[in-house]
Design an enzyme around this catalytic site. Structure first.
Site, PDB file in Angstrom:
ATOM      1  N   ASN A   1       0.882  -1.170   0.000  1.00  0.00           N
ATOM      2  CA  ASN A   1       0.000   0.000   0.000  1.00  0.00           C
ATOM      3  C   ASN A   1       0.919   1.219   0.000  1.00  0.00           C
ATOM      4  OD1 ASN A   1      -1.726   2.087   0.561  1.00  0.00           O
ATOM      5  ND2 ASN A   1      -2.730   1.103   2.317  1.00  0.00           N
TER       6      ASN A   1
ATOM      7  N   ARG B   1      -2.727  -2.028  -3.317  1.00  0.00           N
ATOM      8  CA  ARG B   1      -3.929  -1.231  -3.089  1.00  0.00           C
ATOM      9  C   ARG B   1      -3.845  -0.029  -4.023  1.00  0.00           C
ATOM     10  NH1 ARG B   1      -5.156   3.291   1.351  1.00  0.00           N
ATOM     11  NH2 ARG B   1      -7.335   3.553   0.831  1.00  0.00           N
TER      12      ARG B   1
ATOM     13  N   HIS C   1     -12.742   2.965   0.380  1.00  0.00           N
ATOM     14  CA  HIS C   1     -12.699   1.940   1.427  1.00  0.00           C
ATOM     15  C   HIS C   1     -13.431   0.667   1.008  1.00  0.00           C
ATOM     16  CE1 HIS C   1     -12.441   5.420   4.544  1.00  0.00           C
ATOM     17  NE2 HIS C   1     -11.235   4.990   4.282  1.00  0.00           N
TER      18      HIS C   1
ATOM     19  N   ARG D   1     -10.987  15.980   7.975  1.00  0.00           N
ATOM     20  CA  ARG D   1     -11.800  16.330   6.798  1.00  0.00           C
ATOM     21  C   ARG D   1     -13.224  16.674   7.203  1.00  0.00           C
ATOM     22  NH1 ARG D   1     -10.431  11.000   3.388  1.00  0.00           N
ATOM     23  NH2 ARG D   1      -8.503  10.680   4.516  1.00  0.00           N
TER      24      ARG D   1
ATOM     25  N   GLU E   1      -7.946  -5.401   5.223  1.00  0.00           N
ATOM     26  CA  GLU E   1      -7.874  -5.101   3.796  1.00  0.00           C
ATOM     27  C   GLU E   1      -6.723  -5.863   3.127  1.00  0.00           C
ATOM     28  OE1 GLU E   1      -8.099  -1.090   5.392  1.00  0.00           O
ATOM     29  OE2 GLU E   1      -8.973  -0.491   3.485  1.00  0.00           O
TER      30      GLU E   1
END
Ligand code: ADP
Length: 400
Positions: free
Chosen positions: A7, A92, A181, A242, A387
């Site tokens: 990743n 990823r 996601h 965010r 993941e």
């Protein structure tokens, strides 16, 4: 089969090496401060080995990946005799646009498509690609697979992904909701079906992924039907830094009032908003939860805004799904914050959710479990995400 999962972010590389014959983690770690002074590489043998931290110059992703290969194959803690033992590498990749609805073997054509999506994910797709090219340079014949964050959400219907702005923007520029996601939402949904002892294609699920970025997904019969992140990972839930959903007119108003440039406004919404913006304390929920509810009014307000938004989306997705069998909490906050889970699920009995507050309190630190009372019509499950495992499984599927 030995599969390496990578990743690659702009200044970091997370890695995990799996032996998929036994589904075990052989080694894992993180390269930090790629391209900066003071880079480090963490290396852990096995899933729970002692972490070793090495300082070294990692000027770019290729050097970082070469160092990972070196750690995997040399020294006392090596887990491979040579790189020949490695069967494939899974990456990823954040944005696959509307081209990819599943993981794919990396080819020149796929790389071009990832490059074409840089316009949608300028911070993520370039380092993702750098990782792919670095492996290609070091091991030219190894097979590589792209696993997209956006792919799982490609089952959404137009009513969920079209924005109410002139249609030309969709037709000409592919501006639409993509969602992110996806790998995590997919993993916890299928794990939830196993825990509930029911087939995934009979279930209506709402998955809540709360990490540094946060998103929620409505899943019907294993397919994503709506999700809170949009064209970019800024929409939806309030996050660490965010803003999530916002009145779009505010952007124009604030830019005008404070004479902000586009990069300044971008920075304000992505880096200085969310719970950090409200609390002015931290983006890390652990800091806000310390001594809760006595820390400060602003810490409480940030937690309340964060939780209220999640509650609102759960209600909305119950309407979208016309029901719900289970709500699933995952990622850093979802797995570890009984406080947020209790604020969100307080007073939801009319919607069929009855939290068992005692079970909620003790379910964290990697624990999996149902945190509702036996008579709760809708179950609430905590499921640690994985993941990397999904990427390794997809990689095998694509190369087999
Ligand atoms: P990423 O999105 O980078 O994969 P994670 O899923 O690891 O991140 O989530 C990181 C976030 O999880 C941290 O910012 C922190 O707010 C939160 N977190 C981790 N542990 C706890 C905890 N014990 N209680 C509350 N929040 C936690």
């Amino acid at each position: 089969m030995k599969i390496l999962v990578l990743n690659c972010g702009s200044s970091s590389i997370k890695y995990q090496l799996f032996d998929m014959t036994t589904t075990t983690v052989l080694a894992k770690g993180l390269v930090q401060r790629v391209g900066m002074a003071g880079s480090t590489i963490d290396y852990r043998k096995g899933d729970a080995g002692k972490k070793k931290v090495y300082e070294c110059d990692v000027l770019d992703h290729k050097i970082g990946i070469a160092k990972i290969f070196e750690l995997l194959t040399t020294g006392e803690e090596a887990v491979l005799k040579s790189l020949k033992e490695l069967d494939a590498v899974g990456h990823r990749i954040v944005h696959g646009g509307d081209k990819f609805s599943s993981s794919v073997l990396l080819t020149d054509e796929v790389k071009k498509a990832i490059r074409d999506c840089i316009v949608f994910a300028p911070l993520h797709n370039p380092p993702n690609l750098k990782g792919v090219e670095a492996v290609e340079d070091i091991l030219p014949t190894i097979r590589q697979v792209a696993v997209f964050d956006t792919a799982f959400h490609q089952t959404m219907k137009p009513e969920a992904y079209i924005y109410a702005i002139p249609y030309m923007f969709y037709e000409k520029h592919r501006i639409r909701r993509y969602g992110f996601h996806g790998t995590s939402h997919r993993y916890v949904a299928s794990r939830a079906a196993q825990l509930l002892g029911r087939p995934l294609n009979e279930l209506k699920l709402i998955t809540v992924h709360l990490g540094n970025g946060c998103s929620i997904c409505a899943i019907d019969k294993g397919q994503s039907v709506d999700t809170s992140m949009g064209h970019t990972p800024l929409e939806g839930l309030a996050m660490g830094t965010r803003c999530g959903d916002l009145d779009p007119a505010l952007i124009l108003h604030i830019m005008k009032q404070y004479e902000l440039t586009i990069p300044e406004m971008d920075n304000l919404l992505n880096k200085h908003s969310g719970v950090l913006g409200i609390s002015q304390i931290s983006s890390d929920l652990r800091d806000l939860e310390e001594d809760w509810p006595n820390k400060s009014e602003r810490a409480n307000l940030a937690l309340d805004v964060y939780s209220h938004r999640i509650k609102k989306y759960i209600g909305a997705y119950m309407a979208v799904l016309n029901g719900c069998d289970a709500v699933i909490w995952t990622a850093g906050v979802g797995e570890n914050s009984p406080i947020v889970r209790s604020i969100v699920h307080r007073d939801m009995s009319w919607l069929g959710i009855k939290l068992d507050f005692e079970k909620n309190e003790v379910t964290w630190r990697g624990a999996e479990g149902d945190i509702t009372t036996p008579d709760s019509k809708v179950k609430v499950l905590v499921i640690p995400t994985n993941e990397e495992l999904v990427i390794a499984q997809d990689t095998i599927e694509c190369v087999s």
